[in-house]
Design an enzyme around this catalytic site. Structure first.
Site, mmCIF file in Angstrom:
data_model
loop_
_atom_site.group_PDB
_atom_site.id
_atom_site.type_symbol
_atom_site.label_atom_id
_atom_site.label_comp_id
_atom_site.label_asym_id
_atom_site.label_seq_id
_atom_site.Cartn_x
_atom_site.Cartn_y
_atom_site.Cartn_z
ATOM 1 N N SER A 76 0.832 -1.199 0.000
ATOM 2 C CA SER A 76 0.000 0.000 0.000
ATOM 3 C C SER A 76 0.875 1.261 0.000
ATOM 4 C CB SER A 76 -0.970 -0.045 1.180
ATOM 5 O OG SER A 76 -1.959 0.942 1.057
ATOM 6 N N ASP B 211 -9.808 -4.021 -5.141
ATOM 7 C CA ASP B 211 -8.941 -3.009 -4.528
ATOM 8 C C ASP B 211 -8.991 -1.748 -5.383
ATOM 9 O OD1 ASP B 211 -6.936 -1.481 -3.383
ATOM 10 O OD2 ASP B 211 -5.334 -2.920 -3.752
ATOM 11 N N HIS C 105 -7.542 -5.355 -0.700
ATOM 12 C CA HIS C 105 -6.474 -4.571 -0.109
ATOM 13 C C HIS C 105 -6.287 -4.984 1.356
ATOM 14 C CE1 HIS C 105 -3.907 -0.993 -0.529
ATOM 15 N NE2 HIS C 105 -4.085 -0.853 0.775
#
Length: 324
Positions: free
Chosen positions: A168, A263, A293
Site C-alpha cells: 500500500s 482493490d 487490499h
C-alpha cells in the site's frame, strides 16, 4: 487464486470465500470510516483491526534498533532467520496511508516473510503524516536503507542480496526509494516487491470506481490519506510521490508487483507493471482477482486466511530466486 498477467486485470465475480466471510463479519459491526477519524484516532482504529497472535511465529531472533535522523528517531525491527549469516536481507516498509501502521501491526507479516524466504527482514518505522509530510517518510526509508548497507558487517548482512518491499503506502515508498537510489547512485536493490502499491495521485481508474467502497479500503480513505501526506498539489506531480508519473523507469531492479481484484489501487499497480516492462525491467505481476487490499496482514486467527498465506509464499519464492 493468483495468476501471472499482462497489462489487463479485473475482479472475480466475488471475493474469495474466506474474504467474503470476513467482509460480512466486519459489515455486521458498526465501523467508522477511516476518513472520518483524526490521524490519532485512525491509528488506534487500524491497530485494533488486526488481532495479536497468541504465540508469535518463531524465528531465530528479533532486535529493535533505533537510528537517529535530523529532528527525530526511526525505529527499526530486525528479524533474524534460522540460518547462518551473512543474511540476504529484505527491507520492509509498512502500509497505512502514510498516516497509520506500525512495527507491531506488521510483526506477523515480517515474521512470516523471514521464515518463508529464509532471509533477514528489516522493518522500518518511518515517521507518519500529517506530522511528517512528504518527503520526510520517504527520506526516513532511504536513511533506513543506508543503515542496512552501512551496518552490513556488524549485522551480517549480505550486501549482494538486498531487496526492498512494501504494501500500500509502503509499496509507494518502496517504489520511490528505488527510484531515488537510482538517481543518487548510493546503492541499488536486487528486487523491489510492491504489494498493492499506491502509485499515482489520481482517482479516475476503473478500479477506483468499481471498488470505491465495501472492500476495507475506500476511495474516500485514499483521498484523505493523500491530503494528509502531501504539502501541496505540486508534490502530487513528483515521481517520488507518484511513481507512475516518472518519465524514466529504465535500469530499475526486477519487480514483483501484487494487485488484487477488489482493490481501488488495482489498476495503477497493473499500469506500473506494464510501464516497467516497457522499460525492459523484468516484472512478475501476481494478481489475486478475488483478493482485497490489506491481504498480507490477514495472517492471525480469526483472520488467518488461505490467500494471505499463498501471497506470503509467492513473494517468498521470488525472493528466494533473487537471492540464489
Amino acid at each position: 487464486m493468483s495468476e501471472q498477467l499482462g497489462k489487463q486485470v479485473s475482479a472475480a465475480e466475488e471475493p474469495h470465500p474466506e474474504i467474503n466471510g470476513l467482509l460480512q463479519q466486519m459489515g455486521a459491526a458498526p465501523m467508522p470510516p477511516l476518513w472520518s477519524l483524526s490521524p490519532k484516532g485512525g491509528r488506534a482504529f487500524v491497530e485494533g483491526m488486526f488481532p495479536d497472535p497468541e504465540e508469535p511465529e518463531p524465528i531465530a531472533d528479533v532486535m529493535d534498533v533505533p537510528i537517529d535522523v535530523d529532528g527525530g528517531e526511526i525505529p527499526l525491527r530486525v528479524y533474524i532467520p534460522e540460518a547462518e549469516g551473512p543474511f540476504p536481507t529484505l527491507i520492509y516498509l509498512h502500509g497505512g496511508g502514510w498516516a497509520t501502521g506500525s512495527l507491531d501491526g506488521y510483526d506477523p507479516t515480517c515474521r512470516a516473510l523471514t521464515k518463508a524466504a529464509n532471509c533477514m527482514v528489516v522493518s522500518v518505522g518511518y515517521r507518519l503524516s500529517p506530522e511528517h509530510k512528504f518527503p520526510t517518510p520517504l527520506e526516513d526509508c532511504y536513511t533506513a536503507a543506508e543503515w542496512v548497507i552501512e551496518s552490513a558487517e556488524a549485522m551480517q548482512i549480505d550486501t549482494d542480496n538486498i531487496a526492498i518491499a512494501g504494501d500500500s503506502a509502503g509499496g509507494n515508498l518502496a517504489a520511490a526509494v528505488t527510484l531515488l537510489a537510482r538517481e543518487r547512485g548510493d546503492f541499488s536493490f536486487d528486487r523491489q516487491v510492491l504489494i498493492y502499491p499506491v502509485l499515482d495521485h489520481s482517482f479516475d481508474t476503473e478500479s477506483y470506481e468499481e471498488n470505491a467502497e465495501g472492500y476495507l479500503l475506500t476511495k474516500a480513505d485514499m483521498k484523505y490519506f493523500w491530503d494528509l501526506y502531501l504539502r501541496d498539489e505540486i508534490d502530487s506531480k513528483s515521481p517520488y510521490a507518484s511513481p507512475l508519473q516518472a518519465n524514466n523507469l529504465e535500469a530499475l531492479p526486477p519487480a514483483t508487483i501484487v494487485t488484487c481484484g477488489f482493490d481501488p489501487l488495482r489498476d495503477e499497480g497493473a499500469a506500473y507493471a506494464a510501464e516497467l516492462t516497457n522499460a525492459d525491467v523484468d516484472v512478475n505481476h501476481i494478481h489475486y482477482d478475488d483478493g482485497i487490499h490489506g491481504l498480507i496482514q490477514l495472517l492471525v486467527e480469526p483472520m488467518d486466511l488461505t490467500p494471505a498465506r499463498e501471497l506470503i509464499a509467492e513473494i517468498s519464492d521470488d525472493l528466494i530466486t533473487t537471492f540464489d
